[in-house]
Design a protein around this motif. Structure first.
Motif, PDB file in Angstrom:
ATOM      1  N   GLN A 247      -4.519  -0.063   8.934  1.00 23.07           N
ATOM      2  CA  GLN A 247      -4.198  -0.642   7.625  1.00 23.07           C
ATOM      3  C   GLN A 247      -5.422  -0.868   6.759  1.00 23.07           C
ATOM      4  O   GLN A 247      -5.313  -0.933   5.524  1.00 23.07           O
ATOM      5  N   PRO A 258       3.524   0.766   3.158  1.00 20.55           N
ATOM      6  CA  PRO A 258       2.891   1.486   4.263  1.00 20.55           C
ATOM      7  C   PRO A 258       2.557   0.590   5.454  1.00 20.55           C
ATOM      8  O   PRO A 258       2.574   1.042   6.601  1.00 20.55           O
ATOM      9  N   ASP A 261       5.846   0.441   7.499  1.00 19.84           N
ATOM     10  CA  ASP A 261       6.568   1.704   7.692  1.00 19.84           C
ATOM     11  C   ASP A 261       6.587   2.035   9.183  1.00 19.84           C
ATOM     12  O   ASP A 261       5.565   2.371   9.774  1.00 19.84           O
ATOM     13  N   MET A 318       2.282   9.959   7.080  1.00 19.16           N
ATOM     14  CA  MET A 318       1.707   9.002   6.140  1.00 19.16           C
ATOM     15  C   MET A 318       1.019   9.692   4.974  1.00 19.16           C
ATOM     16  O   MET A 318       1.091   9.236   3.824  1.00 19.16           O
ATOM     17  N   ARG A 321       3.955  10.917   2.764  1.00 24.09           N
ATOM     18  CA  ARG A 321       4.801   9.853   2.202  1.00 24.09           C
ATOM     19  C   ARG A 321       4.084   9.074   1.105  1.00 24.09           C
ATOM     20  O   ARG A 321       4.685   8.725   0.082  1.00 24.09           O
ATOM     21  N   TYR A 322       2.810   8.765   1.277  1.00 21.93           N
ATOM     22  CA  TYR A 322       2.098   7.889   0.334  1.00 21.93           C
ATOM     23  C   TYR A 322       1.091   8.704  -0.470  1.00 21.93           C
ATOM     24  O   TYR A 322       0.000   9.004  -0.009  1.00 21.93           O
ATOM     25  N   TRP A 328       0.958   2.146  -4.108  1.00 22.45           N
ATOM     26  CA  TRP A 328       0.157   2.125  -2.890  1.00 22.45           C
ATOM     27  C   TRP A 328      -0.915   3.191  -2.950  1.00 22.45           C
ATOM     28  O   TRP A 328      -0.816   4.136  -3.732  1.00 22.45           O
TER      29      TRP A 328
END
Length: 394
Positions: A247, A258, A261, A318, A321-322, A328
């Motif tokens: 993170q 996120p 997730d 990840m 998705r982001y 984000w």
């Protein structure tokens, strides 16, 4: 008809409308005819934008929500909430929108009073925000029966099979594409999801990471240990919530997004999680005594062989998705093992090797399915289509 006749007809029309309202017992302002219902956005679109905006949503009534992941399909107990979906046959709560039914609308739309509403379409306007700690719509200002259900159609999206193969519909817009076009299509598909709270992640992991040989336990990432579901926490001997995409790599924390997730969160031994820290992934290092088969040095972590592909595919997810377009950070993979707080994770070349070395297995496919069906309503495309890794990253 001349102007005079038109004007004279209005009182008669108003009387007829009032009679209709009295006849069906609806509150003033609630219309129960399909002809009067304006079409709204899809339920999937509403789930994707839980940011407090006002929207009109059209969907099928599929039950009465009674908890975050529980929806009654019969024997309704209240009139205060309904669940709607893009398919009348939907059973996965991750693809449902929970709608608050305030006092003005309960006599007409509450399921205890109107059980026959199940399976019918409704159009509702209100605030897109969490309800029952789930994607929701609150404080409705308009409720109507009917409306043209927007795409997807009620029969277009079959429930994915337990093998993890969602068929052609879920990925339809991505099929046949490569490179940036594939990446863009996959992002637009998987960004439609229910966002969980960090507290909900505990319960999600107890399902997604369940030991296939012991329903009371979870299987821990990195160590492969089977441990009681009730041994979660922060003490030595407990398991906790490992962010595979650290993170701190983007500093996204544990707010709904996120950091919550479940596609990259795994049950992991507290001590092992601490030892891994926020290191990038690479080959080599010294053996990890608390997790045999794992290796680490000052800036990288190598998981055991059985977890290498799982780790790689979580990071691939990840990165797609982001993309930095929803508040984000834009998460990207690179070749560094010293990314610090930058929104990057390495090493891409090694992750691609691990992906080939350790293809998706039954545990990983089952996990993907449970997340899709019960929690977030989206999938990891690289579990379903391993070939798309090379189609995007070469």
């Amino acid at each position: 008809m001349n102007a005079t006749a038109s004007v004279r007809s209005r009182p008669r029309q108003l009387l007829l409308a009032a009679a209709l309202v009295l006849a069906v017992g609806l509150p003033v302002g609630v219309v129960a005819t399909a002809a009067s219902a304006a079409s709204g956005i899809t339920v999937a679109a509403a789930i994707a934008v839980q940011d407090g905006r006002t929207a009109t949503v059209t969907g099928y009534v599929v039950g009465e929500p009674t908890a975050t992941n529980t929806v009654r399909r019969s024997a309704f107990t209240g009139d205060t909430a309904i669940a709607i979906a893009d398919s009348a046959a939907e059973t996965a709560t991750g693809r449902m929108l929970y709608v608050q039914v305030t006092a003005a609308y309960r006599s007409a739309f509450g399921l205890r009073t109107n059980p026959g509403t199940l399976g019918s379409t409704v159009t509702v306007t209100g605030t897109l925000t969490a309800y029952f700690s789930h994607a929701g719509l609150k404080d409705p200002t308009a409720f109507t029966r009917g409306g043209t259900t927007p795409t997807p159609s009620p029969t277009a999206t079959p429930t994915p099979t337990p093998t993890g193969n969602p068929g052609s519909t879920y990925y339809a817009s991505a099929v046949g594409k490569t490179g940036p076009a594939l990446r863009s299509s996959l992002h637009n598909i998987i960004k439609v999801q229910t966002r969980l709270s960090y507290a909900q992640v505990w319960d999600a992991l107890k399902q997604t990471d369940q030991d296939p040989n012991n329903a009371n336990n979870v299987l821990l990432l990195y160590s492969g240990t089977s441990r009681s579901k009730n041994s979660n926490g922060g003490s030595t001997g407990n398991w906790n919530r490992e962010h595979v995409w650290a993170q701190s790599h983007g500093d996204f924390g544990t707010a709904a997004g996120p950091g919550t997730d479940v596609h990259h969160l795994r049950a992991t031994d507290v001590t092992v999680n601490s030892t891994r820290g926020n290191k990038d992934f690479d080959n080599g290092g010294n053996p990890v005594s608390s997790a045999p088969g794992n290796y680490t040095d000052s800036d990288s972590w190598e998981p055991r062989n059985a977890d290498k592909g799982d780790v790689a595919r979580m990071l691939f997810y990840m990165a797609i998705r982001y993309e930095g377009n929803d508040g984000w950070p834009n998460l990207e993979l690179n070749e560094s093992t010293s990314n610090g707080s930058s929104p990057f994770h390495g090493r891409l070349s090694v992750l691609k090797q691990w992906h080939q070395q350790d293809p998706p297995d039954a545990f990983e496919r089952r996990r993907n399915q449970i997340i899709f069906d019960n929690w977030q309503g989206n999938r990891n495309p690289f579990v379903d289509h391993p070939e798309w890794v090379s189609a995007i990253w070469g």
